[in-house]
Design an enzyme around this catalytic site. Structure first.
Site, mmCIF file in Angstrom:
data_model
loop_
_atom_site.group_PDB
_atom_site.id
_atom_site.type_symbol
_atom_site.label_atom_id
_atom_site.label_comp_id
_atom_site.label_asym_id
_atom_site.label_seq_id
_atom_site.Cartn_x
_atom_site.Cartn_y
_atom_site.Cartn_z
ATOM 1 N N GLY A 47 0.834 -1.188 0.000
ATOM 2 C CA GLY A 47 0.000 0.000 0.000
ATOM 3 C C GLY A 47 0.869 1.238 0.000
ATOM 4 O O GLY A 47 2.009 1.202 0.473
ATOM 5 N N GLN A 52 3.074 9.940 0.876
ATOM 6 C CA GLN A 52 4.366 9.252 0.931
ATOM 7 C C GLN A 52 5.241 9.554 -0.277
ATOM 8 O O GLN A 52 6.434 9.239 -0.265
ATOM 9 C CB GLN A 52 4.170 7.734 1.058
ATOM 10 C CG GLN A 52 3.563 7.327 2.405
ATOM 11 C CD GLN A 52 3.425 5.830 2.509
ATOM 12 O OE1 GLN A 52 2.452 5.259 2.040
ATOM 13 N NE2 GLN A 52 4.401 5.168 3.118
ATOM 14 N N CYS A 91 6.169 0.065 7.211
ATOM 15 C CA CYS A 91 5.767 1.213 6.401
ATOM 16 C C CYS A 91 6.940 1.640 5.534
ATOM 17 O O CYS A 91 8.071 1.709 6.013
ATOM 18 C CB CYS A 91 5.360 2.366 7.322
ATOM 19 S SG CYS A 91 4.846 3.853 6.451
ATOM 20 N N LEU A 92 6.661 1.911 4.262
ATOM 21 C CA LEU A 92 7.720 2.357 3.349
ATOM 22 C C LEU A 92 8.385 3.631 3.860
ATOM 23 O O LEU A 92 9.533 3.905 3.544
ATOM 24 C CB LEU A 92 7.137 2.597 1.947
ATOM 25 C CG LEU A 92 6.614 1.355 1.208
ATOM 26 C CD1 LEU A 92 5.868 1.777 -0.061
ATOM 27 C CD2 LEU A 92 7.739 0.388 0.879
ATOM 28 N N HIS A 133 -4.284 1.429 7.604
ATOM 29 C CA HIS A 133 -2.927 1.984 7.673
ATOM 30 C C HIS A 133 -2.780 3.154 6.695
ATOM 31 O O HIS A 133 -2.306 4.233 7.055
ATOM 32 C CB HIS A 133 -1.918 0.870 7.355
ATOM 33 C CG HIS A 133 -0.483 1.295 7.286
ATOM 34 N ND1 HIS A 133 0.490 0.806 8.122
ATOM 35 C CD2 HIS A 133 0.158 2.162 6.444
ATOM 36 C CE1 HIS A 133 1.663 1.366 7.809
ATOM 37 N NE2 HIS A 133 1.486 2.188 6.779
ATOM 38 N N GLU A 134 -3.237 2.932 5.457
ATOM 39 C CA GLU A 134 -3.121 3.987 4.432
ATOM 40 C C GLU A 134 -4.026 5.166 4.760
ATOM 41 O O GLU A 134 -3.656 6.327 4.573
ATOM 42 C CB GLU A 134 -3.470 3.442 3.047
ATOM 43 C CG GLU A 134 -2.580 2.323 2.536
ATOM 44 C CD GLU A 134 -1.100 2.585 2.714
ATOM 45 O OE1 GLU A 134 -0.668 3.741 2.608
ATOM 46 O OE2 GLU A 134 -0.368 1.619 2.981
ATOM 47 N N HIS A 137 -2.489 7.582 7.014
ATOM 48 C CA HIS A 137 -1.518 8.483 6.376
ATOM 49 C C HIS A 137 -2.195 9.781 5.924
ATOM 50 O O HIS A 137 -1.590 10.848 5.941
ATOM 51 C CB HIS A 137 -0.898 7.820 5.134
ATOM 52 C CG HIS A 137 0.290 6.961 5.432
ATOM 53 N ND1 HIS A 137 1.446 7.427 6.020
ATOM 54 C CD2 HIS A 137 0.521 5.641 5.199
ATOM 55 C CE1 HIS A 137 2.328 6.443 6.131
ATOM 56 N NE2 HIS A 137 1.784 5.336 5.637
HETATM 57 ZN ZN ZN Z 1 2.711 3.485 5.671
#
Ligand code: ZN
Length: 165
Positions: A47, A52, A91-92, A133-134, A137
């Site tokens: 995701g 991000q 998380c990226l 999670h997304e 963000h």
């Molecule tokens: Zn993330």
């Protein structure tokens, strides 16, 4: 399509609230394609949210590798949450970190697609976790804010099996 640079924790943009998308144009489509390409790089991501890659708009893309394939969410709203379960997340934008977070077991979410059409879906398990999670963000919230215990990886260690979003 082009790769975009991932913004990492410490950059204040990750703490800002994203704004709704108003124009469903070519620019949006390019962004969505770039986000997916960036997410799929090295098969690391399941995701990715627009913030991000430095864009403060209410957009995220998920693909947990199930029968749904890639799903694009624009102006999403999670309007039902059921149950609770602990699951490991990464998380990226938080390289080298992972930990257990409590999320709903099942959710209902509505969102617009890349052409502005509304859709509604139910999600459970990993897909629900990923969407939550997304969605966080978009409001400047990172999983490390909610984690039960953060695990720091050794320098250079990178588990390819571990999904990040
Ligand atoms: Zn993330």
């Amino acid at each position: 399509m082009a790769l975009r640079e991932i913004v990492v924790d410490g950059d204040p943009i990750l703490r800002k609230k994203s704004r709704p998308v108003e124009k469903f144009d070519e620019r949006l489509h390019i962004l969505l394609d770039d986000m997916a390409e960036t997410m799929y790089l090295d098969n690391r991501g399941i995701g990715i949210a627009a913030v991000q890659v430095g864009i403060l708009r209410r957009i995220f893309v998920v693909d947990i590798g199930d029968e749904h394939g890639k799903i694009e969410f624009i102006n999403p709203e999670i309007y039902e949450r059921e149950g609770a379960a602990l699951g490991m997340e990464g998380c990226l934008s938080c390289p080298g970190k992972s930990g257990y977070v409590e999320r709903p077991e099942k959710i209902r979410v509505r969102a617009q697609d890349r052409n502005g059409e509304w859709f509604d879906m139910e999600a459970d398990g990993l897909l629900a976790v990923c969407i939550c999670h997304e969605n966080d963000h978009l409001d400047g919230v990172l999983f490390i804010d909610k984690v039960v215990e953060v695990e720091e990886e050794e320098e250079g260690e990178n588990d390819p099996e571990e999904a990040e979003s």
